[in-house]
Design a protein around this motif. Structure first.
Motif, PDB file in Angstrom:
ATOM      1  N   UNK A  81       1.314 -43.506  23.579  1.00  0.00           N
ATOM      2  CA  UNK A  81       1.383 -43.770  22.143  1.00  0.00           C
ATOM      3  C   UNK A  81       1.602 -42.484  21.357  1.00  0.00           C
ATOM      4  N   UNK A  82       0.955 -41.414  21.796  1.00  0.00           N
ATOM      5  CA  UNK A  82       1.127 -40.110  21.129  1.00  0.00           C
ATOM      6  C   UNK A  82       2.563 -39.621  21.262  1.00  0.00           C
ATOM      7  N   UNK A  83       3.136 -39.749  22.453  1.00  0.00           N
ATOM      8  CA  UNK A  83       4.528 -39.331  22.653  1.00  0.00           C
ATOM      9  C   UNK A  83       5.479 -40.176  21.808  1.00  0.00           C
ATOM     10  N   UNK A  84       5.211 -41.484  21.716  1.00  0.00           N
ATOM     11  CA  UNK A  84       6.055 -42.362  20.902  1.00  0.00           C
ATOM     12  C   UNK A  84       5.978 -41.975  19.432  1.00  0.00           C
ATOM     13  N   UNK A  85       4.773 -41.675  18.937  1.00  0.00           N
ATOM     14  CA  UNK A  85       4.637 -41.247  17.541  1.00  0.00           C
ATOM     15  C   UNK A  85       5.361 -39.929  17.298  1.00  0.00           C
ATOM     16  N   UNK A  86       5.262 -39.013  18.253  1.00  0.00           N
ATOM     17  CA  UNK A  86       5.939 -37.726  18.122  1.00  0.00           C
ATOM     18  C   UNK A  86       7.451 -37.927  18.059  1.00  0.00           C
ATOM     19  N   UNK A  87       7.971 -38.777  18.934  1.00  0.00           N
ATOM     20  CA  UNK A  87       9.411 -39.072  18.915  1.00  0.00           C
ATOM     21  C   UNK A  87       9.815 -39.775  17.626  1.00  0.00           C
ATOM     22  N   UNK A  88       8.942 -40.668  17.144  1.00  0.00           N
ATOM     23  CA  UNK A  88       9.217 -41.385  15.903  1.00  0.00           C
ATOM     24  C   UNK A  88       9.312 -40.420  14.722  1.00  0.00           C
ATOM     25  N   UNK A  89       8.508 -39.377  14.742  1.00  0.00           N
ATOM     26  CA  UNK A  89       8.530 -38.379  13.675  1.00  0.00           C
ATOM     27  C   UNK A  89       9.777 -37.504  13.741  1.00  0.00           C
ATOM     28  N   UNK A  90      10.262 -37.227  14.951  1.00  0.00           N
ATOM     29  CA  UNK A  90      11.387 -36.302  15.131  1.00  0.00           C
ATOM     30  C   UNK A  90      12.752 -36.978  15.170  1.00  0.00           C
ATOM     31  N   UNK A  91      12.799 -38.253  15.511  1.00  0.00           N
ATOM     32  CA  UNK A  91      14.078 -38.928  15.721  1.00  0.00           C
ATOM     33  C   UNK A  91      15.004 -38.947  14.502  1.00  0.00           C
ATOM     34  N   UNK A  92      14.524 -39.278  13.300  1.00  0.00           N
ATOM     35  CA  UNK A  92      15.452 -39.284  12.158  1.00  0.00           C
ATOM     36  C   UNK A  92      16.114 -37.928  11.908  1.00  0.00           C
ATOM     37  N   UNK A 163      -2.536 -36.595  14.689  1.00  0.00           N
ATOM     38  CA  UNK A 163      -3.726 -35.757  14.822  1.00  0.00           C
ATOM     39  C   UNK A 163      -4.933 -36.584  15.259  1.00  0.00           C
ATOM     40  N   UNK A 164      -5.094 -37.762  14.682  1.00  0.00           N
ATOM     41  CA  UNK A 164      -6.224 -38.621  15.063  1.00  0.00           C
ATOM     42  C   UNK A 164      -6.127 -39.042  16.528  1.00  0.00           C
ATOM     43  N   UNK A 165      -4.945 -39.429  16.964  1.00  0.00           N
ATOM     44  CA  UNK A 165      -4.772 -39.851  18.337  1.00  0.00           C
ATOM     45  C   UNK A 165      -4.965 -38.667  19.299  1.00  0.00           C
ATOM     46  N   UNK A 166      -4.472 -37.500  18.917  1.00  0.00           N
ATOM     47  CA  UNK A 166      -4.662 -36.299  19.750  1.00  0.00           C
ATOM     48  C   UNK A 166      -6.148 -35.951  19.861  1.00  0.00           C
ATOM     49  N   UNK A 167      -6.888 -36.094  18.768  1.00  0.00           N
ATOM     50  CA  UNK A 167      -8.337 -35.824  18.818  1.00  0.00           C
ATOM     51  C   UNK A 167      -9.037 -36.814  19.735  1.00  0.00           C
ATOM     52  N   UNK A 168      -8.663 -38.087  19.659  1.00  0.00           N
ATOM     53  CA  UNK A 168      -9.253 -39.093  20.538  1.00  0.00           C
ATOM     54  C   UNK A 168      -9.010 -38.751  22.011  1.00  0.00           C
TER      55      UNK A 168
END
Length: 173
Positions: A81-92, A163-168
């Motif tokens: 999920x963290x990798x997907x969020x990171x890609x979602x932030x960078x893809x556009x 950040x929240x997911x990374x902390x978890x």
């Protein structure tokens, strides 16, 4: 490197001993590919008595399990999920940078073709080509700063969730 294949058993006698005991190693995959030129599914053990690595395979069972895993429902983990969020932030930003870069390069190329009279002819096309070429080169130069700005906005948009997911994830370990 020497490799002998005997049924489901592959012996790599010249391999470097790793440990005395039974363990699974994925590093040996490149050695197997190099000497046998086949993709294998394998389990590596080290035989202390004979001082050699032994790869024991049951390819049918392992191949069937790997194919079944492809069709089984995927379990979502937090790191995925963290990798997907990171890609979602960078893809556009990435899509914009490639698209804008390609278009601006084509505009610059069109301008150069007009300026050098490869397309068209005469002073009017040359001047038009210089203007179009300059516009294309300026757009190429603006691509990276625009990419950084769009990337910054994408990161800001998903920063809290990431950040929240990374902390978890870090608190679990």
């Amino acid at each position: 490197m020497f490799c002998s294949v005997n049924g489901d058993l592959i012996v790599l006698p010249n391999a470097v001993p790793v440990n005395c005991g039974r363990e699974i190693f994925s590093e040996i995959n490149s050695k197997i590919k190099m000497c046998c030129s086949v993709d294998f599914f394998f389990v590596l053990t080290f035989d202390c008595k004979n001082k050699q690595e032994v790869v024991i395979m049951n390819t049918d069972k392992i191949l069937a399990e790997s194919i079944a895993k492809e069709y089984a429902p995927k379990q979502s983990s937090k790191i995925v999920s963290l990798k997907k969020l990171d890609n979602k932030a960078k893809l556009p930003a990435t899509i914009f940078a490639y698209s804008f870069g390609i278009v601006s390069s084509l505009v610059a190329g069109l301008g150069m073709c007009l300026a050098m009279e490869v397309i068209g002819g005469g002073l009017t096309f040359m001047v038009l080509g210089i203007i179009i070429g300059i516009i294309g080169f300026v757009a190429c130069g603006m691509n990276y700063p625009l990419y950084k700005k769009i990337l910054e906005k994408g990161k800001a948009k998903y920063a809290y969730e990431i950040i929240e997911l990374a902390r978890e994830i870090s608190n679990e370990q």
